[in-house]
Design an enzyme around this catalytic site. Structure first.
Site, mmCIF file in Angstrom:
data_model
loop_
_atom_site.group_PDB
_atom_site.id
_atom_site.type_symbol
_atom_site.label_atom_id
_atom_site.label_comp_id
_atom_site.label_asym_id
_atom_site.label_seq_id
_atom_site.Cartn_x
_atom_site.Cartn_y
_atom_site.Cartn_z
ATOM 1 N N SER A 150 0.606 -1.187 -0.090
ATOM 2 C CA SER A 150 0.143 -0.159 0.524
ATOM 3 C C SER A 150 0.241 1.108 0.349
ATOM 4 C CB SER A 150 -1.136 0.229 1.203
ATOM 5 O OG SER A 150 -1.432 1.463 1.016
ATOM 6 N N TYR A 163 -2.111 -1.007 9.877
ATOM 7 C CA TYR A 163 -2.724 -0.426 8.954
ATOM 8 C C TYR A 163 -1.829 0.056 8.117
ATOM 9 C CZ TYR A 163 -3.691 -0.982 4.191
ATOM 10 O OH TYR A 163 -4.225 -0.941 2.782
ATOM 11 N N ALA A 165 1.762 0.134 9.623
ATOM 12 C CA ALA A 165 2.656 -0.600 10.582
ATOM 13 C C ALA A 165 2.698 -1.508 9.640
ATOM 14 C CB ALA A 165 2.040 -0.690 11.814
ATOM 15 N N LYS A 167 1.969 -2.596 6.341
ATOM 16 C CA LYS A 167 1.855 -3.155 5.093
ATOM 17 C C LYS A 167 3.711 -2.283 4.908
ATOM 18 C CE LYS A 167 -1.971 -4.289 3.521
ATOM 19 N NZ LYS A 167 -2.088 -5.161 2.135
#
Length: 260
Positions: A150, A163, A165, A167
């Site tokens: 991402s 999230y 962290a 990715k």
């Protein structure tokens, strides 16, 4: 097959995780359009997986459904055994499954449950999938793994730091296994920007004006459906990308462009 889609995966077997919905479904279908037989993984959305499989079969490609909770290493190991037993070989793995904490609208909403779930799925799941499938690809003598990341690793996420962290951790997973598996198996990260999946469209912040704000900040002037970038993700598994491993490829319409 449409005239502008080339059979980059003719004779290949591709497995896509989380292929019952959203970006995973789009990648699985695009791989089939390009000539692949496709393994469709799902956890709980069997109905969605069956729908994806049916669309693939309508193209004249064969498919296979594989169920597993990828946060459980034993289930990942079983999925790998079953997939290789069915297809004989897996040429491409796309680790698409990810939990983006859609219920979190701000950092104060963080809970232990959400933190554990996101780390279990996004980090542990991606790592063990790469580990198990990559080991078998080494044994067969070739393979390519694409981990879906991402663009939050560029900007972070005030909405859902768990999230961002998770990715970011995928970059470490990708680089580590790219080194471990080279030169036999390539491992790369593909990072799409915002895509109008069903899950995103349903989010409250998306309906409350965030969509228009992001479109205005995107040089390409659109938030595309997942079909638009599915082929870009698969590029990393093609012969044209044979000298690419351990990389991070962004496709976000210029949203993270410096100075944009």
């Amino acid at each position: 097959m449409s005239n502008d889609i080339f059979p980059r995966f003719a004779g290949k077997n591709v497995l896509v995780t989380g292929a019952g919905t959203g970006f995973g479904a789009a990648i699985a279908y695009r791989a089939a359009q390009e000539g692949a037989d496709v393994g469709v993984h799902y956890n709980s959305s069997r109905e969605g997986a069956e729908k994806t499989a049916h669309r693939i079969e309508e193209l004249g490609r064969s498919t296979w459904l594989g169920q597993a909770d990828i946060s459980d290493w034993d289930q990942v190991r079983r999925l790998a055994d079953e997939a290789f037993a069915h297809f004989g070989r897996i040429d491409v793995l796309v680790n698409n499954v990810g939990d983006f904490a859609s219920e979190t609208q701000g950092w104060r909403d963080l809970t232990q449950e959400s933190l554990d779930r996101v780390i279990d799925v996004d980090v542990k799941g991606t790592l063990t999938m790469t580990h198990e499938f990559g080991a078998r690809m080494l044994d067969q003598g070739h393979g390519s793994i694409v981990n879906i990341g991402s663009t939050v690793v560029v900007r972070g996420s005030a909405r859902a730091p768990q999230y961002a962290a998770s990715k970011y951790a995928i970059l470490g997973i990708t680089k580590s296994y790219a080194q471990a598996f080279a030169p036999t198996v390539r491992v790369n990260t593909f990072a799409p920007g915002f895509m109008e999946t069903e899950a995103l469209v349903a989010r409250e912040d998306w309906k409350a004006g965030r969509r228009e704000k992001l479109i205005a900040a995107t040089p390409m002037g659109q938030i595309p459906p997942p079909e638009v970038v599915a082929g870009t993700a698969l590029f990393l598994a093609t012969p044209d990308a044979d000298h690419i491993t351990g990389s991070y490829l962004i496709a976000d319409g210029g949203y993270n462009m410096v100075g944009a």
